[in-house]
Design a protein around this motif. Structure first.
Motif, mmCIF file in Angstrom:
data_model
loop_
_atom_site.group_PDB
_atom_site.id
_atom_site.type_symbol
_atom_site.label_atom_id
_atom_site.label_comp_id
_atom_site.label_asym_id
_atom_site.label_seq_id
_atom_site.Cartn_x
_atom_site.Cartn_y
_atom_site.Cartn_z
ATOM 1 N N GLU A 1 76.284 -78.146 97.396
ATOM 2 C CA GLU A 1 76.733 -79.411 98.380
ATOM 3 C C GLU A 1 76.746 -78.657 99.819
ATOM 4 O OE1 GLU A 1 79.010 -82.497 95.796
ATOM 5 O OE2 GLU A 1 80.068 -80.474 95.964
ATOM 6 N N HIS A 2 76.294 -77.527 99.988
ATOM 7 C CA HIS A 2 76.469 -76.756 101.276
ATOM 8 C C HIS A 2 75.667 -77.795 102.508
ATOM 9 C CE1 HIS A 2 76.750 -73.680 104.577
ATOM 10 N NE2 HIS A 2 75.448 -73.899 104.453
ATOM 11 N N ARG A 3 74.538 -78.111 101.978
ATOM 12 C CA ARG A 3 73.793 -78.960 103.027
ATOM 13 C C ARG A 3 74.491 -80.103 103.281
ATOM 14 N NH1 ARG A 3 67.456 -79.745 102.237
ATOM 15 N NH2 ARG A 3 67.637 -77.562 102.528
ATOM 16 N N LEU A 4 75.123 -80.961 102.243
ATOM 17 C CA LEU A 4 75.765 -82.200 102.734
ATOM 18 C C LEU A 4 76.954 -81.848 103.257
ATOM 19 C CD1 LEU A 4 76.529 -85.134 101.856
ATOM 20 C CD2 LEU A 4 77.603 -84.233 99.853
ATOM 21 N N VAL A 5 77.542 -80.917 103.069
ATOM 22 C CA VAL A 5 79.024 -80.495 103.873
ATOM 23 C C VAL A 5 78.669 -80.357 105.563
ATOM 24 C CG1 VAL A 5 80.704 -78.841 104.430
ATOM 25 C CG2 VAL A 5 80.397 -79.629 102.111
ATOM 26 N N ARG A 6 77.439 -79.472 105.713
ATOM 27 C CA ARG A 6 76.956 -79.335 106.995
ATOM 28 C C ARG A 6 76.432 -80.604 107.791
ATOM 29 N NH1 ARG A 6 78.843 -75.162 109.305
ATOM 30 N NH2 ARG A 6 77.326 -75.343 110.808
ATOM 31 N N SER A 7 75.795 -81.506 107.075
ATOM 32 C CA SER A 7 75.621 -82.754 107.595
ATOM 33 C C SER A 7 76.974 -83.680 108.097
ATOM 34 C CB SER A 7 74.810 -83.711 106.501
ATOM 35 O OG SER A 7 73.710 -82.965 106.105
ATOM 36 N N ILE A 8 77.640 -83.534 107.047
ATOM 37 C CA ILE A 8 79.068 -84.388 107.287
ATOM 38 C C ILE A 8 79.515 -83.532 108.764
ATOM 39 C CG2 ILE A 8 81.421 -84.799 106.739
ATOM 40 C CD1 ILE A 8 80.366 -84.694 103.870
ATOM 41 N N LEU A 9 79.737 -82.579 108.654
ATOM 42 C CA LEU A 9 80.610 -81.674 110.001
ATOM 43 C C LEU A 9 79.534 -81.862 111.370
ATOM 44 C CD1 LEU A 9 81.252 -78.362 108.195
ATOM 45 C CD2 LEU A 9 82.815 -80.207 108.952
ATOM 46 N N LYS A 10 78.336 -82.152 111.026
ATOM 47 C CA LYS A 10 77.419 -82.164 112.188
ATOM 48 C C LYS A 10 77.345 -83.666 112.808
ATOM 49 C CE LYS A 10 74.563 -78.482 111.174
ATOM 50 N NZ LYS A 10 73.015 -77.832 110.912
ATOM 51 N N ASP A 11 77.711 -84.714 111.842
ATOM 52 C CA ASP A 11 77.802 -86.387 112.332
ATOM 53 C C ASP A 11 78.776 -86.364 113.333
ATOM 54 O OD1 ASP A 11 77.931 -88.916 112.359
ATOM 55 O OD2 ASP A 11 77.897 -89.219 110.218
ATOM 56 N N THR A 12 78.388 -86.781 114.645
ATOM 57 C CA THR A 12 79.436 -86.943 115.518
ATOM 58 C C THR A 12 80.527 -88.199 115.359
ATOM 59 O OG1 THR A 12 77.655 -88.382 116.713
ATOM 60 C CG2 THR A 12 77.905 -86.239 117.365
ATOM 61 N N THR A 13 80.060 -89.252 114.349
ATOM 62 C CA THR A 13 80.734 -90.448 114.101
ATOM 63 C C THR A 13 82.172 -89.726 112.915
ATOM 64 O OG1 THR A 13 79.717 -91.138 111.930
ATOM 65 C CG2 THR A 13 79.067 -91.882 114.190
#
Length: 237
Positions: free
Chosen positions: A214-226
């Motif tokens: 789930e590393h990619r999912l976590v990084r997507s969440i962190l990069k989401d400005t919302t």
């Protein structure tokens, strides 16, 4: 290498592995969160010792509150765990005046019947502490209780149902009535809520995730400005 030397090497290696495991377990800085520590807050900081430790590493903490109807006290506790008698008033007193961390308040029994009493109690405590209300997030499963907090300057969030995809019409109607509140949910629901509510302010918790899968999912969440805040586990030594 003698037998005695080999034994010493093995014991030394095991001790080193144990030390590294302990460092990893208690280290709040994880590779998955690299570059986004500004939005990482500590989860379930429900005692003052853990609070003191967490404030050395995080800009914000999440804690659980239960309103005790018979005494009018806000108890720092996460049911069904027994109360340790820590009141929110005492909890706040342990925060140095002038150094105000962000606070995520998960008020477990906030409802339409007690929301005004709880609001008044929080107002008095924060006023006495000169606490900036924009640094306080009030979260609840009952969004009809949030307008009074939102209007007073608190950040507010609707704790979504466990399966938000099954409650889209209800959630959408609530957000239309209260367009300034955020939504909070587990990271496992992120893909769904990001697709349905792409512009809505989000508060996410990542408590038990597979570091590799789930590393990619976590990084997507962190990069989401919302996504304004991500709660993570924190173990205080």
């Amino acid at each position: 290498m003698t037998k005695g030397t080999k034994i010493k090497v093995v014991i030394g290696s095991l001790c080193l592995l144990l030390i590294l495991a302990m460092v990893y377990r208690y280290n709040p800085y994880r590779f998955s969160f690299l570059g986004h520590y500004d939005k990482i807050w500590a989860h379930r900081v429900n005692d003052t010792a853990k609070l003191a430790s967490a404030l050395d590493h995080f800009e914000g903490v999440e804690l659980d509150l239960v309103f005790l109807e018979n005494t009018g006290v806000l108890d720092v506790n996460h049911p069904p765990a027994p109360s340790n008698g820590l009141t929110f008033e005492v909890y706040l007193s342990r925060i140095e005046t002038g150094k105000y961390p962000y606070l995520w308040l998960d008020i477990k029994n906030l409802n339409s019947e007690n929301s005004k009493v709880i609001f008044d109690r929080l107002q008095a405590l924060f006023k006495n502490k000169s606490y900036p209300l924009h640094k306080v997030l009030v979260e609840t499963r009952y969004p009809d209780t949030l307008p009074v907090f939102t209007e007073a300057g608190y950040k507010t969030s609707y704790y979504l149902p466990s399966n938000p995809s099954e409650h889209i019409p209800k959630i959408d109607s609530i957000l239309r009535v209260q367009p300034t509140i955020g939504i909070s949910t587990t990271y496992k629901n992120y893909t769904t809520v990001a697709k349905i509510f792409p512009k809505k302010t989000k508060y996410i918790w990542i408590l038990n995730h597979n570091k590799l899968i789930e590393h990619r999912l976590v990084r997507s969440i962190l990069k989401d400005t919302t996504v304004k805040v991500v709660l993570v586990p924190y173990r205080s030594i």
